[in-house]
Design an enzyme around this catalytic site. Sequence first.
Site, PDB file in Angstrom:
ATOM      1  N   LYS A 121       0.815  -1.230   0.000  1.00  0.00           N
ATOM      2  CA  LYS A 121       0.000   0.000   0.000  1.00  0.00           C
ATOM      3  C   LYS A 121       0.843   1.272   0.000  1.00  0.00           C
ATOM      4  O   LYS A 121       2.037   1.257   0.295  1.00  0.00           O
ATOM      5  CB  LYS A 121      -0.973  -0.013   1.192  1.00  0.00           C
ATOM      6  CG  LYS A 121      -2.171  -0.912   0.905  1.00  0.00           C
ATOM      7  CD  LYS A 121      -3.265  -0.822   1.931  1.00  0.00           C
ATOM      8  CE  LYS A 121      -4.434  -1.724   1.479  1.00  0.00           C
ATOM      9  NZ  LYS A 121      -5.471  -1.860   2.510  1.00  0.00           N
ATOM     10  N   ARG A 171      -3.435 -10.030   5.109  1.00  0.00           N
ATOM     11  CA  ARG A 171      -3.864 -10.046   3.697  1.00  0.00           C
ATOM     12  C   ARG A 171      -2.719  -9.523   2.835  1.00  0.00           C
ATOM     13  O   ARG A 171      -2.352  -8.358   2.950  1.00  0.00           O
ATOM     14  CB  ARG A 171      -5.113  -9.174   3.566  1.00  0.00           C
ATOM     15  CG  ARG A 171      -5.691  -9.085   2.173  1.00  0.00           C
ATOM     16  CD  ARG A 171      -6.939  -8.195   2.183  1.00  0.00           C
ATOM     17  NE  ARG A 171      -7.487  -8.004   0.860  1.00  0.00           N
ATOM     18  CZ  ARG A 171      -7.024  -7.119  -0.016  1.00  0.00           C
ATOM     19  NH1 ARG A 171      -6.013  -6.346   0.298  1.00  0.00           N
ATOM     20  NH2 ARG A 171      -7.570  -7.013  -1.203  1.00  0.00           N
TER      21      ARG A 171
END
Length: 278
Positions: free
Chosen positions: A223, A257
């Site tokens: 991210k 995740r």
Amino acid sequence: MLKQLNCPNSIVDLSSPQVMGILNVTPDSFSDGGKFAHFDHALDQVERMIAAGATIIDIGGESTRPGAKDVSENDELERVIPVLKAIKQKFDVVVSIDTSKASVMKAAIESGADIINDVRALQNEGCLAVLANSDVPICLMHMQGLPRTMQNEPTYSNVVDDIILFFKQRINACVDAGIAKERLILDPGFGFGKTLAQNFHLLANLSAFEKLDCPILAGISRKSMIGNLLNRDVEQRLAGSLSTAIVAVQQGAKIIRVHDVEETVDAIKILKAVADNQ
Ligand code: 7PM
């Protein structure tokens, strides 16, 4: 807390952290031209992730990315359901479906989905009712604002306290709708309406969410919080992703995740060896 998830046909043991592998089924990769090649590629990727130690596969379109446009119901169904069915037919693995649409949730559950992963925490019309009529576990993620605009000046009085309050409200909404609390997984939603500092504050304080008594999921892999801190393009974020995964596990996260399953499983094994030999 019961350290397991009871899926319709399987149990996910959460006494140790589990790795959830991300499978993107994006508009690009499923454009008409190369549908079958891409379909096979997706199944190969799932096979590799399972071999590398992923115990959950999360299937999602790109509808949730910051700045993303909405995806139509039909497009999302066409993108997700055939891949879901193929994975369930070919592999013995727990599959989670990343969606916010009640119709997609319903179709996915009917097609064998084991977990629903909703970045809108079942706030869309009809979602609570669909889930109340099923028994799959659900990941409730926190997001401030909406994907297109959520990174414009996110504000909180206290990011941890505000998200804890949001979770209490969503847990109550679920329980009131007939969804048992034991089915819920909580995810603070890294990158979803949070500044860089707020994202790292959440990571540093992830264990604060344990008092809500539900398993915690953390999704930080590749991210912008990593890219912006390290000044790295998306394909150069492996070291950053692994470092955040380890901190998340140390802070009590039970499901991580990630895109890079093999590397994350290795990193978690190192952490376990340290813990086992303290
Ligand atoms: C492009 C940009 C594509 C960002 C996809 C994304 C989470 C999630 C996503 C998360 C849960 C990504 C995001 N992130 N579901 N779905 N938690 N529960 O980086 O953090 O994968 S989409």
